[in-house]
Write a protein that holds these residues in place. Structure first.
Motif, PDB file in Angstrom:
ATOM      1  N   TYR A 101      -0.615   0.642  -1.665  1.00  0.00           N
ATOM      2  CA  TYR A 101       0.763   0.395  -1.255  1.00  0.00           C
ATOM      3  C   TYR A 101       1.262  -0.791  -2.072  1.00  0.00           C
ATOM      4  O   TYR A 101       0.772  -1.905  -1.904  1.00  0.00           O
ATOM      5  N   ARG A 109       5.727   1.406  -2.392  1.00  0.00           N
ATOM      6  CA  ARG A 109       5.522   2.574  -3.245  1.00  0.00           C
ATOM      7  C   ARG A 109       4.054   2.946  -3.092  1.00  0.00           C
ATOM      8  O   ARG A 109       3.176   2.098  -3.238  1.00  0.00           O
ATOM      9  N   VAL A 110       3.767   4.186  -2.753  1.00  0.00           N
ATOM     10  CA  VAL A 110       2.409   4.626  -2.446  1.00  0.00           C
ATOM     11  C   VAL A 110       1.842   5.402  -3.629  1.00  0.00           C
ATOM     12  O   VAL A 110       2.511   6.268  -4.186  1.00  0.00           O
ATOM     13  N   PRO A 133      10.100  -1.877   1.424  1.00  0.00           N
ATOM     14  CA  PRO A 133       9.408  -0.590   1.407  1.00  0.00           C
ATOM     15  C   PRO A 133       8.322  -0.563   0.328  1.00  0.00           C
ATOM     16  O   PRO A 133       8.457  -1.199  -0.717  1.00  0.00           O
ATOM     17  N   TYR A 142       3.997  -3.395  -2.704  1.00  0.00           N
ATOM     18  CA  TYR A 142       5.124  -4.014  -2.015  1.00  0.00           C
ATOM     19  C   TYR A 142       5.932  -4.954  -2.909  1.00  0.00           C
ATOM     20  O   TYR A 142       6.827  -5.613  -2.439  1.00  0.00           O
ATOM     21  N   SER A 145       0.755   7.305   5.189  1.00  0.00           N
ATOM     22  CA  SER A 145       2.192   7.542   5.073  1.00  0.00           C
ATOM     23  C   SER A 145       2.807   6.295   4.440  1.00  0.00           C
ATOM     24  O   SER A 145       2.112   5.311   4.188  1.00  0.00           O
ATOM     25  N   ARG A 146       4.101   6.300   4.226  1.00  0.00           N
ATOM     26  CA  ARG A 146       4.769   5.111   3.672  1.00  0.00           C
ATOM     27  C   ARG A 146       4.674   3.922   4.629  1.00  0.00           C
ATOM     28  O   ARG A 146       4.780   2.781   4.212  1.00  0.00           O
ATOM     29  N   GLN A 147       4.489   4.168   5.920  1.00  0.00           N
ATOM     30  CA  GLN A 147       4.437   3.096   6.915  1.00  0.00           C
ATOM     31  C   GLN A 147       3.046   2.500   7.079  1.00  0.00           C
ATOM     32  O   GLN A 147       2.900   1.425   7.628  1.00  0.00           O
TER      33      GLN A 147
END
Length: 166
Positions: A92, A82-83, A80, A94, A49-51
């Protein structure tokens, strides 16, 4: 398992992850589809997930995410991410660094690529990770063992290289 156990141990540690990631990229069983994947060799289900990532073994769930990064004692929470996904790899982005995961027969490999060290800070580069789930972490023989619900996951074989490959 795509790499015979004895052959895997014969490879240098740095090569083991590269070979596992390459084999996972060629085998559809390790592909990430819809931010989900399985790892048949290790019996894992993976949810991205984004987390961060959630790793589900036979009896336990483990969440893993980047909480902060920096140098010395000056760690900052990243913005946040970007995946992106390509075959068996999730990245990810950052901004100042990228965190990536490669799914392969050896397991789920995590890595960080840093373009340049954080400015205005001194000391060793560090990443703080947050673990979640019903697990207990214990350091043993240079690896972190994550136990809970009758299953155990190992976080180890850490390698760091600089821009010159040292």
């Amino acid at each position: 398992d795509l790499i015979p156990h004895t052959g895997r141990q014969a490879l240098p540690l740095l090569a083991q992850g590269v070979v596992s990631g390459a084999l996972g990229g060629e085998d559809r069983a390790y592909r990430v589809v819809g931010l989900r994947a399985t790892n048949p060799a290790q019996g894992l289900r993976l949810r991205f997930s984004r987390q961060g990532v959630e790793i589900v073994s036979a009896r336990e769930d483990l969440g893993l995410r980047v909480a902060a990064y920096g140098r010395g004692g000056a760690l900052r929470k990243p913005g946040p991410a970007r995946v992106s996904v390509l075959d068996n790899r999730v990245e990810y982005l950052y901004g100042p660094f990228a965190e990536w995961f490669a799914n392969g027969p050896r397991g789920l490999e995590q890595g960080f690529d840093v373009a340049a060290p954080p400015r205005g800070q001194r000391g060793s580069l560090a990443f703080a990770l947050t673990l979640s789930g019903g697990i207990h972490a214990r350091l043993r023989r240079g690896a972190l063992f994550l136990n809970g619900g009758g299953s155990s996951l190992r976080y180890g074989d850490l390698i760091a290289t600089d821009a010159d490959g040292h």
